[in-house]
Design an enzyme around this catalytic site. Structure first.
Site, mmCIF file in Angstrom:
data_model
loop_
_atom_site.group_PDB
_atom_site.id
_atom_site.type_symbol
_atom_site.label_atom_id
_atom_site.label_comp_id
_atom_site.label_asym_id
_atom_site.label_seq_id
_atom_site.Cartn_x
_atom_site.Cartn_y
_atom_site.Cartn_z
ATOM 1 N N HIS A 178 0.838 -1.193 0.000
ATOM 2 C CA HIS A 178 0.000 0.000 0.000
ATOM 3 C C HIS A 178 0.881 1.253 0.000
ATOM 4 O O HIS A 178 0.667 2.172 -0.796
ATOM 5 C CB HIS A 178 -0.917 -0.012 1.231
ATOM 6 C CG HIS A 178 -1.583 1.296 1.540
ATOM 7 N ND1 HIS A 178 -2.598 1.809 0.767
ATOM 8 C CD2 HIS A 178 -1.363 2.203 2.522
ATOM 9 C CE1 HIS A 178 -2.986 2.970 1.269
ATOM 10 N NE2 HIS A 178 -2.255 3.239 2.332
ATOM 11 N N ASP A 218 7.241 22.841 -24.991
ATOM 12 C CA ASP A 218 7.210 21.474 -24.458
ATOM 13 C C ASP A 218 8.272 21.416 -23.370
ATOM 14 O O ASP A 218 8.911 22.416 -23.065
ATOM 15 C CB ASP A 218 7.516 20.461 -25.565
ATOM 16 C CG ASP A 218 6.956 19.069 -25.232
ATOM 17 O OD1 ASP A 218 7.004 18.671 -24.057
ATOM 18 O OD2 ASP A 218 6.467 18.396 -26.149
ATOM 19 N N TRP A 273 7.535 -0.639 3.934
ATOM 20 C CA TRP A 273 8.069 0.041 2.752
ATOM 21 C C TRP A 273 9.446 0.609 3.020
ATOM 22 O O TRP A 273 10.181 0.906 2.104
ATOM 23 C CB TRP A 273 7.109 1.151 2.291
ATOM 24 C CG TRP A 273 7.230 2.438 3.042
ATOM 25 C CD1 TRP A 273 6.697 2.721 4.259
ATOM 26 C CD2 TRP A 273 7.931 3.617 2.632
ATOM 27 N NE1 TRP A 273 7.008 3.998 4.628
ATOM 28 C CE2 TRP A 273 7.768 4.580 3.643
ATOM 29 C CE3 TRP A 273 8.675 3.961 1.496
ATOM 30 C CZ2 TRP A 273 8.324 5.848 3.576
ATOM 31 C CZ3 TRP A 273 9.230 5.239 1.434
ATOM 32 C CH2 TRP A 273 9.054 6.165 2.465
ATOM 33 N N SER A 276 12.875 6.627 -13.265
ATOM 34 C CA SER A 276 11.770 7.393 -13.828
ATOM 35 C C SER A 276 11.667 8.766 -13.168
ATOM 36 O O SER A 276 11.563 9.791 -13.848
ATOM 37 C CB SER A 276 10.470 6.611 -13.649
ATOM 38 O OG SER A 276 9.372 7.430 -13.898
ATOM 39 N N SER A 277 11.722 8.801 -11.830
ATOM 40 C CA SER A 277 11.598 10.091 -11.136
ATOM 41 C C SER A 277 12.744 11.013 -11.492
ATOM 42 O O SER A 277 12.559 12.214 -11.648
ATOM 43 C CB SER A 277 11.614 9.911 -9.624
ATOM 44 O OG SER A 277 10.750 8.934 -9.235
ATOM 45 N N HIS A 322 13.464 11.512 4.284
ATOM 46 C CA HIS A 322 12.852 12.750 4.726
ATOM 47 C C HIS A 322 12.672 13.764 3.618
ATOM 48 O O HIS A 322 11.578 14.309 3.470
ATOM 49 C CB HIS A 322 13.471 13.356 5.974
ATOM 50 C CG HIS A 322 12.448 14.254 6.592
ATOM 51 N ND1 HIS A 322 11.400 13.778 7.332
ATOM 52 C CD2 HIS A 322 12.210 15.573 6.429
ATOM 53 C CE1 HIS A 322 10.580 14.761 7.627
ATOM 54 N NE2 HIS A 322 11.038 15.865 7.084
ATOM 55 N N GLU A 335 12.152 13.002 0.711
ATOM 56 C CA GLU A 335 11.038 12.400 -0.031
ATOM 57 C C GLU A 335 9.692 12.903 0.497
ATOM 58 O O GLU A 335 8.759 13.159 -0.268
ATOM 59 C CB GLU A 335 11.117 10.865 0.079
ATOM 60 C CG GLU A 335 9.884 10.114 -0.377
ATOM 61 C CD GLU A 335 9.680 10.138 -1.888
ATOM 62 O OE1 GLU A 335 10.645 10.493 -2.595
ATOM 63 O OE2 GLU A 335 8.584 9.824 -2.340
ATOM 64 N N TYR A 351 9.043 15.756 1.596
ATOM 65 C CA TYR A 351 8.788 17.089 1.041
ATOM 66 C C TYR A 351 8.587 17.020 -0.462
ATOM 67 O O TYR A 351 7.895 17.871 -1.033
ATOM 68 C CB TYR A 351 9.896 18.054 1.464
ATOM 69 C CG TYR A 351 9.783 18.286 2.946
ATOM 70 C CD1 TYR A 351 8.777 19.102 3.434
ATOM 71 C CD2 TYR A 351 10.571 17.601 3.854
ATOM 72 C CE1 TYR A 351 8.580 19.251 4.788
ATOM 73 C CE2 TYR A 351 10.393 17.743 5.209
ATOM 74 C CZ TYR A 351 9.397 18.572 5.678
ATOM 75 O OH TYR A 351 9.193 18.709 7.016
ATOM 76 N N SER A 382 -1.177 27.357 -3.484
ATOM 77 C CA SER A 382 -0.823 28.762 -3.666
ATOM 78 C C SER A 382 -1.334 29.307 -4.993
ATOM 79 O O SER A 382 -1.361 30.517 -5.199
ATOM 80 C CB SER A 382 0.698 28.936 -3.614
ATOM 81 O OG SER A 382 1.203 28.439 -2.411
ATOM 82 N N HIS A 396 14.977 12.052 12.933
ATOM 83 C CA HIS A 396 13.799 12.091 13.799
ATOM 84 C C HIS A 396 12.871 10.907 13.518
ATOM 85 O O HIS A 396 11.927 10.685 14.249
ATOM 86 C CB HIS A 396 13.061 13.430 13.693
ATOM 87 C CG HIS A 396 12.422 13.700 12.370
ATOM 88 N ND1 HIS A 396 12.336 14.943 11.819
ATOM 89 C CD2 HIS A 396 11.846 12.883 11.472
ATOM 90 C CE1 HIS A 396 11.723 14.885 10.654
ATOM 91 N NE2 HIS A 396 11.422 13.646 10.422
ATOM 92 N N HIS A 397 13.153 10.168 12.449
ATOM 93 C CA HIS A 397 12.387 8.947 12.203
ATOM 94 C C HIS A 397 12.895 7.791 13.061
ATOM 95 O O HIS A 397 12.326 6.710 13.028
ATOM 96 C CB HIS A 397 12.477 8.541 10.735
ATOM 97 C CG HIS A 397 11.820 9.530 9.816
ATOM 98 N ND1 HIS A 397 10.506 9.437 9.454
ATOM 99 C CD2 HIS A 397 12.300 10.636 9.211
ATOM 100 C CE1 HIS A 397 10.202 10.449 8.640
ATOM 101 N NE2 HIS A 397 11.275 11.181 8.481
ATOM 102 N N THR A 439 7.010 26.546 7.263
ATOM 103 C CA THR A 439 5.676 26.010 6.982
ATOM 104 C C THR A 439 4.613 26.933 7.552
ATOM 105 O O THR A 439 3.579 27.181 6.922
ATOM 106 C CB THR A 439 5.533 24.600 7.586
ATOM 107 O OG1 THR A 439 6.697 23.849 7.249
ATOM 108 C CG2 THR A 439 4.323 23.890 7.019
ATOM 109 N N LYS A 488 3.975 29.781 5.313
ATOM 110 C CA LYS A 488 3.105 29.430 4.185
ATOM 111 C C LYS A 488 1.633 29.448 4.608
ATOM 112 O O LYS A 488 0.802 30.055 3.938
ATOM 113 C CB LYS A 488 3.461 28.038 3.663
ATOM 114 C CG LYS A 488 4.737 28.054 2.882
ATOM 115 C CD LYS A 488 5.026 26.706 2.299
ATOM 116 C CE LYS A 488 5.981 26.861 1.146
ATOM 117 N NZ LYS A 488 5.402 27.571 0.010
ATOM 118 N N ARG A 547 1.313 0.002 15.067
ATOM 119 C CA ARG A 547 1.033 -0.089 13.643
ATOM 120 C C ARG A 547 1.572 -1.411 13.108
ATOM 121 O O ARG A 547 2.365 -2.078 13.765
ATOM 122 C CB ARG A 547 1.665 1.096 12.895
ATOM 123 C CG ARG A 547 3.161 1.180 13.028
ATOM 124 C CD ARG A 547 3.708 2.502 12.510
ATOM 125 N NE ARG A 547 3.743 2.519 11.051
ATOM 126 C CZ ARG A 547 4.683 3.140 10.335
ATOM 127 N NH1 ARG A 547 5.664 3.790 10.934
ATOM 128 N NH2 ARG A 547 4.632 3.123 9.023
#
Lengths: 545, 203
Positions: free
Chosen positions: A80, A109, A145, A172-173, A256, A258, A260, A271, A305-306, A331, A334, A453
């Site tokens: 998932h 293009d 994951w 790809s990314s 991390h 990722e 963002y 925005s 922090h993870h 943040t 924003k 979890r």
């Protein structure tokens, strides 16, 4: 723009419309076609990933084991996440970038159209590999994951498929990101200076740099896993002198930023939408740009922090706690700017605006639970509980996913030349907003009370909140069919009534100066962009140069 | 970069250059992922992160200077990874030691399988800041340990806490995890050299 139209029809016989049939989509190098492909692919993956989440929620409706094996349950949580992150949110944002970035900066293009085609067509193969593991003996990857060793090294035949799928998705990314950066830096129309670019373009520019800087690190980490399993290296094998904790550091050094990557384009979309429906220019444009850049930079120094509970020295825990909290500052800038944009605006509440407002409110809630998790001593209690699940789903679903839905509602009249059904759109929003909270809000309480979890069973005292959560999940999933139906009607329905060039009267930007639907080729001759970010009327020079 | 561009040729040239720069950045970041491995090991040794540093390494000679005024508890923990192959225990659960004095403690491991296996013990010291002050002149963890079927071995560790041990450390835990490295040992024909766990062959 009647000009572009005429241009298209008469002058460029070598640049005629699209090919017919399936080969159009396989061979296409057109940014609009590829944008459509990316978005269709992403929504297919959202559907598959959504079905997986329903398996999880169905199993968790009651304590005890009901429907699936624990092993399969673990596969579902793992797949998932991979499907939603790498197959859903990231390709959806890439699709939006494909469609909108060239049109927003006045380019014909993307810079590398063939690479663009290749980057997209890697994805179906990558996901075919990943999803095929569901049917393999030994089952799909089930170690989460995050692919932590040594657990992930126990994956069976699915293991190399997982690794190579991640490689393909990474390639790809990266191709997509390189394309976006080069396009933005080199192909802006005359007068479109960097600080005149729409915020969606800015946020994507920074996202693309994050992708280029971190996806290769993930590729390296999973390559090390592969050699550890099959070639006798000991990068993460303790018995050979390696350290499994090292993997966590490398993974989150990718992971991390990722996070963002998954949210910065959403900031850009919101925005764009809020000023349109508040009928005021974005408050604090420059501070938005700098806030985005600061978030991009800070995302590289907060990764641990993870893993507060992994056993780090006190100094490191303090450093990662404070640097994480620091992210709340840009943040907060924003969120403040979005609210200030609406202040005394002439607001109206069409579907894209509703989703954007839902984003601002619910994403901020996810941000606050993130601040709670940033507090190291508190995190020791919350780590690996449903509180974390609630937190990241609040920032990803009513955050990233709501912004994608808002963007599709906002731009689909431009893409297809047909207006979506506003009543169904509003119904879709309210059902989504209600059910997403029914799904995830109770999970905060579950986590605080200690429900772990990634476990298919739980203590009976957690039953009520889990049942609420499951009902919410099914409701949210069903509500999305309204969206699918609405979008299919826009894509294939009868074209009754003309959609104007400027679909929303408060919208500004180059994309609203071309016809609806946007012609197959736009801005082959770059427009001259004036101070307001729109083309200067013929004959008049651009101001301010 | 902020000024708009002129000709198609110019744009093409800048595009190619931009692409190459970004491809190089991609490759550099791929390399950086691997460079994190030695960087991490260096940091661990510098800071005692994860209880890994000089304390893991063989110290050929130590000067005994017992500090009889101070007593520190050393606990011995044993874990078998996967928990199937061995029974693995320390002969004493803990002992009181004076910093600056050498002590010996025996660990006993018994292969519970009917086949030969090779074991490797990986040490860890808690708290991390004590790791660099634990010196070992002898340890079974420096080598891979071959076991015949059902063989039991008594394996000594000779260690000393140096007197520099921070004053606020009253208890040090020395933990060993026993790993089955039979496959790894067969694959790398190289004999394992005495030395630190951190300098074991990394492939």
């Amino acid at each position: 723009m009647a000009n572009a139209h005429a241009h298209d029809a008469h002058d460029h016989h070598d640049h005629h419309g699209p090919d017919k049939g399936i080969m159009r989509w396989i061979k296409t190098t057109n940014h609009k076609d590829l944008g459509t492909l990316y978005l269709c692919f992403a929504f297919t993956m959202f559907f598959i990933g959504g079905l997986m989440s329903l398996v999880i929620r169905a199993e968790l409706f009651q304590p005890g084991l009901q429907f699936v094996d624990p092993e399969f349950f673990n596969s579902m949580t793992t797949m998932h996440a991979l499907v939603m992150i790498f197959g859903g949110v990231m390709p959806a944002f890439t699709g939006l970038a494909n469609w909108m970035v060239p049109m927003m900066i006045g380019a014909g293009d993307l810079a590398l159209p063939r690479v663009n085609n290749w980057g997209f067509w890697i994805l179906p193969f990558g996901f075919a590999m990943l999803l095929s593991t569901l049917f393999m003996p030994g089952g799909a990857p089930a170690g989460g994951w995050t692919m932590y060793p040594p657990l992930v090294l126990q994956t069976g035949n699915a293991f190399p498929m997982l690794i190579f799928a991640v490689h393909l998705l990474g390639i790809s990314s990266i191709t997509g990101a390189i394309n976006v950066v080069v396009t933005i830096l080199n192909m802006r129309a005359p007068g479109m200076t960097l600080l005149k670019m729409p915020l969606f373009v800015w946020t994507w520019l920074i996202t693309a740099y994050l992708l280029i800087a971190t996806m290769p690190v993930l590729a390296g980490a999973v390559t090390m896993l592969l050699t550890d399993k099959y070639f006798g290296t000991s990068f993460f094998t303790a018995s050979g002198g390696g350290d499994p904790v090292l993997f966590q550091h490398i993974f989150w050094f990718f992971g991390h930023p990722e996070v963002y990557i998954l949210i910065l384009p959403a900031f850009g979309i919101v925005s764009t939408i809020i000023p349109t429906f508040a009928r005021k220019p974005l408050f604090g444009y420059a501070s938005m740009v700098y806030a985005t850049a600061s978030i991009g930079f800070l995302s590289f120094i907060v990764w641990a922090h993870h893993m507060f509970t992994v056993g780090m020295p006190l100094a490191a825990e303090l450093f990662f706690m404070f640097s994480t909290m620091l992210i709340a500052v840009p943040t907060g800038v924003k969120v403040f700017n979005w609210v200030a944009t609406m202040w005394r605006g002439s607001m109206s509440f069409e579907t894209p605006m509703l989703f954007a407002l839902g984003f601002v409110f619910l994403f901020t809630m996810g941000g606050f639970s993130g601040l709670m998790l940033a507090i190291t001593p508190v995190d020791f209690q919350y780590h690996d509980t449903y509180f974390v699940v609630a937190h990241f789903h609040y920032v990803l679903v009513p955050g990233a996913v709501f912004s994608i839905i808002a963007a599709v509602y906002y731009w689909i009249p431009k893409w297809t030349g047909r207006m979506y059904n506003e009543t169904l759109g509003k119904l879709h929003f309210w059902l989504s907003a209600i059910f997403i909270n029914v799904t995830f809000f109770p999970q905060h309480f579950l986590g605080l009370a200690g429900m772990q979890r990634r476990v298919p069973d739980y203590n009976v005292m957690f039953t009520d909140f889990n049942q609420m959560s499951t009902i919410g999940a099914f409701g949210f999933f069903l509500a999305q069919f309204l969206f699918i139906g609405n979008m299919l009607a826009c894509m294939f329905g009868k074209r009754d009534g003309k959609v104007p060039e400027r679909v929303w009267e408060g919208a500004h930007g180059l994309e609203w100066t071309v016809a609806s639907p946007a012609p197959y080729h736009t801005f082959e001759d770059p427009p001259l962009v004036g101070d307001n970010g729109e083309p200067v009327a013929a004959g008049k020079p651009a101001h301010g140069h | 970069m902020s000024e708009p561009l002129s000709t198609a040729a110019e744009t093409g040239r800048r595009t190619r250059r931009g692409v190459w720069e970004l491809v190089l950045l991609t490759l550099a970041m791929f390399g950086f992922g691997f460079a994190l491995v030695p960087i991490y090991n260096a940091l661990c040794e510098l800071t005692g992160l994860n209880g890994r540093d000089q304390g893991m390494q063989l110290v050929a000679t130590v000067q005994e200077q017992p500090d009889l005024s101070r007593e520190v508890t050393v606990q011995f923990l044993t874990v078998v990874n996967g928990g199937r192959e061995w029974s693995f225990k320390s002969e004493v659960a803990e002992m009181k030691v004076h910093p600056g004095q050498l002590y010996t403690v025996n660990f006993v491991a018994e292969n519970q399988l009917d086949q030969d296996v090779v074991g490797q013990a990986v040490p860890a010291v808690t708290p991390g800041k004590a790791a660099r002050h634990l010196k070992k002149t002898e340890c079974f963890c420096f080598n891979q340990q071959p076991f015949k079927a059902r063989e039991a071995k008594r394996m000594p560790v000779r260690f000393m806490l140096d007197p520099e041990l921070p004053a606020d450390v009253g208890t040090v835990s020395l933990s060993y995890t026993f790993f089955d490295v039979t496959e790894l040992a067969q694959r790398s024909a190289k004999p394992s050299t005495p030395g630190a766990a951190t300098t074991l062959p990394r492939g």
